[in-house]
Design an enzyme around this catalytic site. Structure first.
Site, PDB file in Angstrom:
ATOM      1  N   ALA A  58     -17.048  12.874  94.675  1.00  0.00           N
ATOM      2  CA  ALA A  58     -16.092  12.275  95.603  1.00  0.00           C
ATOM      3  C   ALA A  58     -16.424  12.624  97.048  1.00  0.00           C
ATOM      4  O   ALA A  58     -16.441  11.753  97.921  1.00  0.00           O
ATOM      5  CB  ALA A  58     -14.675  12.728  95.249  1.00  0.00           C
ATOM      6  N   GLY A  91     -21.919  15.136  82.634  1.00  0.00           N
ATOM      7  CA  GLY A  91     -22.812  14.382  81.759  1.00  0.00           C
ATOM      8  C   GLY A  91     -23.561  13.219  82.384  1.00  0.00           C
ATOM      9  O   GLY A  91     -24.413  12.610  81.737  1.00  0.00           O
ATOM     10  N   GLY A  92     -23.229  12.891  83.632  1.00  0.00           N
ATOM     11  CA  GLY A  92     -23.939  11.803  84.302  1.00  0.00           C
ATOM     12  C   GLY A  92     -23.658  10.433  83.710  1.00  0.00           C
ATOM     13  O   GLY A  92     -24.500   9.532  83.776  1.00  0.00           O
ATOM     14  N   ARG A 337     -11.119  10.605  73.467  1.00  0.00           N
ATOM     15  CA  ARG A 337     -11.402  12.049  73.450  1.00  0.00           C
ATOM     16  C   ARG A 337     -10.282  12.870  72.831  1.00  0.00           C
ATOM     17  O   ARG A 337     -10.527  13.781  72.055  1.00  0.00           O
ATOM     18  CB  ARG A 337     -11.662  12.532  74.885  1.00  0.00           C
ATOM     19  CG  ARG A 337     -13.007  12.103  75.396  1.00  0.00           C
ATOM     20  CD  ARG A 337     -13.207  12.522  76.844  1.00  0.00           C
ATOM     21  NE  ARG A 337     -14.610  12.331  77.216  1.00  0.00           N
ATOM     22  CZ  ARG A 337     -15.080  12.544  78.439  1.00  0.00           C
ATOM     23  NH1 ARG A 337     -14.283  12.943  79.410  1.00  0.00           N
ATOM     24  NH2 ARG A 337     -16.362  12.364  78.696  1.00  0.00           N
TER      25      ARG A 337
END
Lengths: 508, 508
Positions: A58, A91-92, A337
């Site tokens: 951000a 994690g990209g 999740r």
């Protein structure tokens, strides 16, 4: 000062400064801490145009966007010696609708579909306006990272809870594949990047606006008295992008007493939440702090995010998760999740002790992910020739296991999962040799934080209006995702809201 | 001042006072608002020993306990013209283990069993230490109300989520059956009860302790400029017992966007949360604000808590809840509140519009509750001779309904509910004539608030230590109940924690 703790001093200085009418922001000499106070009478040590706290996704995106929009004096402050924050070790994974890879792979997607997936995972309390704002600008945010030099795998992934494949992943399978190019871009375009700088509180003008901050420069993480506090004026405003609080055990246990220090955490050590709590002291509205997400793809056999997380995220669609006590599946391997983490946490022996379930993948499929070699090399994942070998190694009842795999293979053949309703689009027939990892959730993400609007303005709890001069972006904000955040939806949020904060600050 | 809103003024005065170094607490002339500020240089208009804000269960209990412990100068402040707060209009239900009525009825219960029930309802994130503290002192708290003159029905009820009957209810089936006797007791023992007094902020000493408050006396609810602000010193501390924020639509929507102003609410209009938010501004830890409870026993046919709520709480154990679309049961009628509210909210037509389910009771059983005559009199409940009449009136498919009632009656006979696992101990065979009410959840209770410990001390987010001179009790506190609070567990919490706060303040 040795007998008085840092935090006691912090409290002391706060009230002492206010009480004595001392210019609370005056450059202090010696090892003291302070919180927000009046800027009247303050000696400004420095003036900048735009001040950004935190160098994760951000903060970096805000810096680049502000510079693009013509701001020539953007400063980004980072408390650690290195840049990138917790973002650098995530994690990209980057979800966006309507991207070039979706066109190439023929995936039909839209802002509406992505938002609908997120509303479902948020269990009715997500902030739809924010979700829509982020999804609408996600492709643009992705392009910002690509323009800065980020490289992605040439394929899409369909992550748990997403109704289509819409997730890019960096070529290095890690968030640094984005933070590093963004940081380099910041340097290239003249953003002032300033590490070892710890936020100590806001300085407030007479009208209640945020005029600047107290910043401890020359700070060494863990040495709270190091460096010196400077008063820095921010003419265009302050953007707080300080991340979540998953590493602050006291504060996460206040929300969920089960999240003790013994529960694993994927976050960088700096994710301790002071920026968020300082905004609450200004009057920001706390939203959804109780919703703390654990990653269902983590391994109990390694620290932090490790190698297994991305390995299993990649493999879930074509793998089978097995309860070691029963030899049977116990969840939809690509549910959201929270659904999966709750299911894994329920895998216990008769005494209630954890029995981490195993994720079985066909080696023919798993080998397509670069982490497969690493999990085997580092002994956090294992290769087996047969189901019998797996059963023996993990003490799983062998006949139920074999029956389960056969049953699953008929689901693959028929394209329909009769057990858990898994989307079988990317499922493949299970066949040896196999790779196996163990699964156990780790604290990963804080859905809660300060309430912001779609301009990244921070809302005051009494007035319901934005706090002038203050913006927030990324995990420090709360409410957008609701009860459970879908994987790969944090990076687009961080980058879109960082860009948004920069635009708002410059147009205010 | 007509063009500047109250809240803008509040913000303005806050920062202006701080900025100018003005004694922010000096008795102000004219219509201004203020928030917490330094007490240094303040002219105290009044000094008291113990200052209590809010006259609901917690505040009244704290007053009585403090007086019993020898404090002769206890002041209780109430912003409304009348005393009792939201407590006065609640259901008057009081759970406690090990009471005289349990002995009389032969109910085996204990602190452990009650806490275990609450942990289950709290879904893993309740504060077990606080639950245990409250349950351990609940019988003592009940006795405090009886000593003050509270009268209870001569029978126990088993409410949803409780594994045994342990709930007393006031003879008037309403919280006023407790607040009124406690208030009278306060008057009798010399507590200074002061209505029309609105809390405007804390006054803080040099060491950060709460030294007193700014109190707007002569205040008329809804007229924010009415009265005058006085600085009141509290030598033994301040107990905040200001209740929840269920009536603050902006703040509840920040947590759950579905809780718009169109969603019903059982609370008194004063439940707006300023006391809680002011503590956050001092640094109190916000806990579980996202968990806002809706009462599954409320009726869409009347305002607020009304008559139906207590009617249905009493009747659920021996009644059947029916989905009007299917004619079938859809929940365990005595599951915990969240389970039932969620199940009711899922009763919708094919367009997603609410289809409030109905609760059918045998008149032979329902007539034992005094509200039955009232719900029929006020046309918010109806009496029918037969299931056919019910089906016709509510447009329910008649054959499935009749089949469902027959099926349920076999469960009654066998003592086992094959559909939802309801505890059938208090179930009776369903037989006409019947009484019927409609059900639709209303916002009822905020599980969230400030974090306190078992001494009712308020914890600071930076130091993790209590804020000196500040105590909180009742619904303004958060975290004790977790995701869902069991019915009849709020009154014991309020009274025990009010007593606890008084003890802590006097022994500090």
């Amino acid at each position: 000062m040795s007998k008085i703790s840092l935090l006691e001093r912090r409290q002391f200085i706060k009230t002492f400064g206010a009480a004595a009418g001392v210019a609370a922001g005056a450059a202090v000499s010696g090892p003291v801490m302070a919180v927000s106070s009046s800027s009247v009478g303050v000696k400004w040590d420095e003036e900048v145009e735009l001040l950004i706290i935190g160098s994760g996704f951000a903060g970096l995106a805000a810096s680049i966007e502000a510079t693009k929009r013509g701001c020539k004096d953007v400063h980004i402050f980072e408390k650690m010696p290195y840049f990138g924050g917790n973002s650098a070790i995530n994690g990209g994974l980057f979800a966006a609708p309507g991207t070039p890879l979706q066109q190439k792979e023929g995936v039909k997607d839209s802002v509406d579909i992505m938002v609908a997936d997120q509303i479902k995972s948020g269990r009715g309390i997500a902030d739809v306006a924010l979700l829509r704002h982020v999804a609408s600008h996600a492709a643009e945010a992705l392009q910002l990272t690509i323009d800065a030099g980020a490289e992605f795998h040439p394929y899409l992934q369909q992550l748990g809870g997403h109704s289509v494949a819409r997730t890019y992943q960096t070529a290095v399978s890690c968030g640094a594949g984005i933070t590093q190019p963004l940081y380099n871009e910041c340097k290239r375009i003249g953003v002032k990047t300033r590490n070892r700088s710890k936020f100590e509180g806001f300085l407030l003008g007479q009208d209640g606006s945020v005029e600047g901050v107290k910043m401890r420069v020359g700070y060494y993480f863990g040495k709270d008295d190091s460096g010196a506090v400077k008063n820095i004026r921010a003419k265009k405003g302050v953007i707080v992008a300080t991340g979540g609080f998953a590493q602050n055990v006291t504060l996460r246990m206040a929300q969920d007493p089960t999240l003790t220090s013994e529960v694993g955490c994927t976050n960088a050590p700096g994710a301790t939440g002071e920026g968020m709590y300082e905004m609450f002291r200004l009057g920001a509205i706390p939203v959804h702090l109780a919703h703390i997400q654990s990653g269902p793809w983590a391994s109990p056999d390694e620290g932090g995010f490790g190698y297994v997380s991305n390995y299993s995220i990649f493999n879930f669609p074509h793998s089978v998760a097995i309860n070691c006590k029963t030899g049977k599946r116990f969840m939809n391997e690509i549910a959201d999740r929270k659904t999966r983490a709750d299911a894994e946490l329920a895998c216990r022996d008769s005494q209630g002790n954890p029995m981490p379930p195993i994720l079985i993948s066909s080696f023919k499929d798993s080998k397509n992910h670069p982490n497969t070699a690493k999990v085997i090399k580092y002994n956090v994942g294992w290769k087996f020739e047969s189901l019998e070998d797996i059963a023996k190694h993990f003490n799983v009842p062998v006949e139920p296991l074999k029956a389960q795999i056969n049953e699953y293979n008929t689901y693959v053949k028929n394209g329909k999962d009769e057990q858990f309703g898994k989307d079988m689009t990317k499922a493949t027939e299970m066949a040896g040799p196999f790779t196996v990892v163990r699964l156990w959730p780790k604290v990963h993400y804080c859905q809660g934080g300060v309430k912001v609007n779609t301009k990244a303005e921070v809302i005051d709890s009494f007035s319901g209006k934005p706090i002038t001069g203050l913006y927030a972006a990324g995990e420090v904000c709360g409410g957008i995702h609701g009860v459970s955040r879908l994987g790969s939806c944090s990076i687009p949020e961080c980058i879109v809201m960082g860009m948004t904060a920069a635009r708002s600050a410059l147009s205010a």
